[in-house]
Write a protein that holds these residues in place. Structure first.
Motif, PDB file in Angstrom:
ATOM      1  N   LEU A   1      -9.416  13.597   1.388  1.00  0.00           N
ATOM      2  CA  LEU A   1      -8.652  12.749   0.481  1.00  0.00           C
ATOM      3  C   LEU A   1      -9.083  12.984  -0.962  1.00  0.00           C
ATOM      4  O   LEU A   1      -8.248  13.125  -1.856  1.00  0.00           O
ATOM      5  CB  LEU A   1      -8.848  11.280   0.856  1.00  0.00           C
TER       6      LEU A   1
ATOM      7  N   GLN B   1      -4.726   8.485   3.868  1.00  0.00           N
ATOM      8  CA  GLN B   1      -5.138   7.083   3.813  1.00  0.00           C
ATOM      9  C   GLN B   1      -4.894   6.380   5.146  1.00  0.00           C
ATOM     10  O   GLN B   1      -5.741   5.620   5.618  1.00  0.00           O
ATOM     11  CB  GLN B   1      -4.383   6.365   2.683  1.00  0.00           C
ATOM     12  N   LYS B   2      -3.738   6.631   5.750  1.00  0.00           N
ATOM     13  CA  LYS B   2      -3.439   6.017   7.041  1.00  0.00           C
ATOM     14  C   LYS B   2      -4.396   6.500   8.114  1.00  0.00           C
ATOM     15  O   LYS B   2      -4.862   5.719   8.953  1.00  0.00           O
ATOM     16  CB  LYS B   2      -1.983   6.323   7.423  1.00  0.00           C
TER      17      LYS B   2
ATOM     18  N   ASP C   1       0.803  -1.220   0.000  1.00  0.00           N
ATOM     19  CA  ASP C   1       0.000   0.000   0.000  1.00  0.00           C
ATOM     20  C   ASP C   1       0.837   1.272   0.000  1.00  0.00           C
ATOM     21  O   ASP C   1       0.282   2.374   0.069  1.00  0.00           O
ATOM     22  CB  ASP C   1      -0.929   0.011   1.218  1.00  0.00           C
TER      23      ASP C   1
ATOM     24  N   GLU D   1     -12.184  11.493   4.416  1.00  0.00           N
ATOM     25  CA  GLU D   1     -12.405  10.958   3.065  1.00  0.00           C
ATOM     26  C   GLU D   1     -12.638  12.096   2.073  1.00  0.00           C
ATOM     27  O   GLU D   1     -12.133  12.066   0.948  1.00  0.00           O
ATOM     28  CB  GLU D   1     -13.605  10.019   3.067  1.00  0.00           C
TER      29      GLU D   1
ATOM     30  N   ARG E   1      -0.986   9.650   1.205  1.00  0.00           N
ATOM     31  CA  ARG E   1      -0.593   8.523   2.054  1.00  0.00           C
ATOM     32  C   ARG E   1      -0.974   8.785   3.513  1.00  0.00           C
ATOM     33  O   ARG E   1      -1.505   7.920   4.211  1.00  0.00           O
ATOM     34  CB  ARG E   1       0.928   8.313   1.943  1.00  0.00           C
TER      35      ARG E   1
ATOM     36  N   GLN F   1      -6.789  14.372  -3.984  1.00  0.00           N
ATOM     37  CA  GLN F   1      -6.629  13.669  -5.253  1.00  0.00           C
ATOM     38  C   GLN F   1      -6.998  14.572  -6.422  1.00  0.00           C
ATOM     39  O   GLN F   1      -6.358  14.539  -7.475  1.00  0.00           O
ATOM     40  CB  GLN F   1      -7.498  12.404  -5.252  1.00  0.00           C
TER      41      GLN F   1
ATOM     42  N   GLU G   1      -7.737   4.784   7.538  1.00  0.00           N
ATOM     43  CA  GLU G   1      -7.716   3.404   8.012  1.00  0.00           C
ATOM     44  C   GLU G   1      -7.836   3.335   9.532  1.00  0.00           C
ATOM     45  O   GLU G   1      -8.543   2.482  10.079  1.00  0.00           O
ATOM     46  CB  GLU G   1      -6.418   2.729   7.553  1.00  0.00           C
TER      47      GLU G   1
END
Length: 335
Positions: free
Chosen positions: A156, A132-133, A82, A153, A129, A160, A136
């Motif tokens: 994120l 994302q961590k 990942d 989210e 990154r 992006q 999670e």
């Protein structure tokens, strides 16, 4: 500075050329990133067993295990699959680029490094990154933290989107001459092949003008390169005013320019070349006493003809114009 959460990001740079590692180190350390280095794929695999990294920067062409094979092995490892991987390479062949992304890479940076591009791409992927961590981690929190995960989210997605926009900007500048803003030679070939396809399909000619600034070296020698650069920018602006929207104006190299004229025959190309010559010859530049002139070589690509031969004819005509006294436009013979 690259934003960090609780601790500095760790980046592993894999390249068999020490000088490339040194260049990357300077750029990353200025951004507060902890960089580790490996001179081979095998050494990189050893390092990832002991340290958790946030990003990999990997050269494709390395002896032994190349970058694409290393990428595949990292993707197979649950510990590293990942972690985003960006390829660094001077290779621009499309099949290699496709292989790189199929192996699991998230991005691609051409050598030699363009400092701001490297920093912006690393910054964007490290931010993703980090998000994302955090996303999670939020999955394991209580229901009271659900709103927080939604916000992360959305952040994120925003990052992006910003990365996509940054990629568009960087891709555009990768195809531009940094001084004049014109298309560079590499992009010009792509555009010329596209125009050749159109020319062949519809049976129409394409005019070509090769331009050289006469005695430009004397300007640099007399006034310095700063004045020379200002003069190149000024000439670019004046030439750009004379071409059509569909024409392709290129900084071919040094003080040479190339103009590609879709659906233009030899008389049309000659007419534009003379306009360009007279426009520059009739102007004075406030930052240099010398009168600048242009020499121009004209050729026409007929449907089915090879670009290399057409460019050579235009270049030969340009050489003849300079040998004949400069400040003139000459058409290639035998069209």
């Amino acid at each position: 500075m690259i934003p960090v959460a609780n601790q500095p990001f760790r980046v592993l740079v894999v390249d068999d050329e020490p000088i490339n590692l040194q260049i990357a180190a300077v750029m990353l350390e200025k951004e507060g990133v902890q960089a580790a280095y490996a001179l081979s794929g095998v050494e990189a695999l050893d390092r990832v067993q002991a340290v958790d990294f946030d990003l990999f920067l990997v050269d494709i062409m390395m002896p032994g295990m190349d970058g694409i094979e290393l990428c595949r092995l990292l993707q197979e490892n649950p510990r590293t699959r990942d972690i985003p991987l960006i390829f660094l390479t001077a290779i621009s062949r499309r099949e290699v680029v496709v292989q790189a992304f199929e192996a699991g890479a998230v991005d691609f940076i051409s050598k030699p490094f363009f400092g701001p591009e490297l920093v912006q791409r690393v910054r964007a992927h490290l931010r993703i990154r980090d998000l994302q961590k955090r996303l999670e981690a939020s999955v394991n929190e209580t229901s009271l933290q659900i709103l927080k995960s939604v916000e992360v989210e959305e952040e994120l997605r925003s990052s992006q989107s910003q990365l996509a926009e940054a990629n568009k900007v960087l891709e555009n500048w990768a195809h531009r001459d940094p001084l004049t803003g014109l298309w560079n030679r590499r992009k010009a070939w792509d555009l010329m092949h596209y125009e050749a396809d159109r020319s062949d399909r519809y049976g129409r000619p394409t005019g070509v003008i090769m331009i050289d600034l006469d005695l430009f070296k004397q300007v640099n020698d007399t006034y310095g390169h700063d004045v020379g650069d200002r003069m190149l920018v000024e000439v670019t602006g004046r030439l750009a005013e004379l071409v059509r929207k569909q024409d392709i104006l290129v900084r071919w190299g040094g003080e040479e320019f190339l103009v590609v004229l879709p659906e233009t025959d030899q008389p049309g190309a000659e007419q534009l070349a003379e306009k360009m010559r007279s426009e520059i010859a009739g102007q004075r530049f406030e930052f240099a006493a010398e009168q600048l002139t242009l020499s121009l070589g004209i050729a026409v690509r007929m449907p089915g003809q090879d670009w290399d031969q057409v460019i050579k004819r235009a270049d030969d005509a340009l050489y003849l114009a300079k040998e004949s006294g400069r400040n003139r436009a000459i058409a290639a013979a035998g069209l």
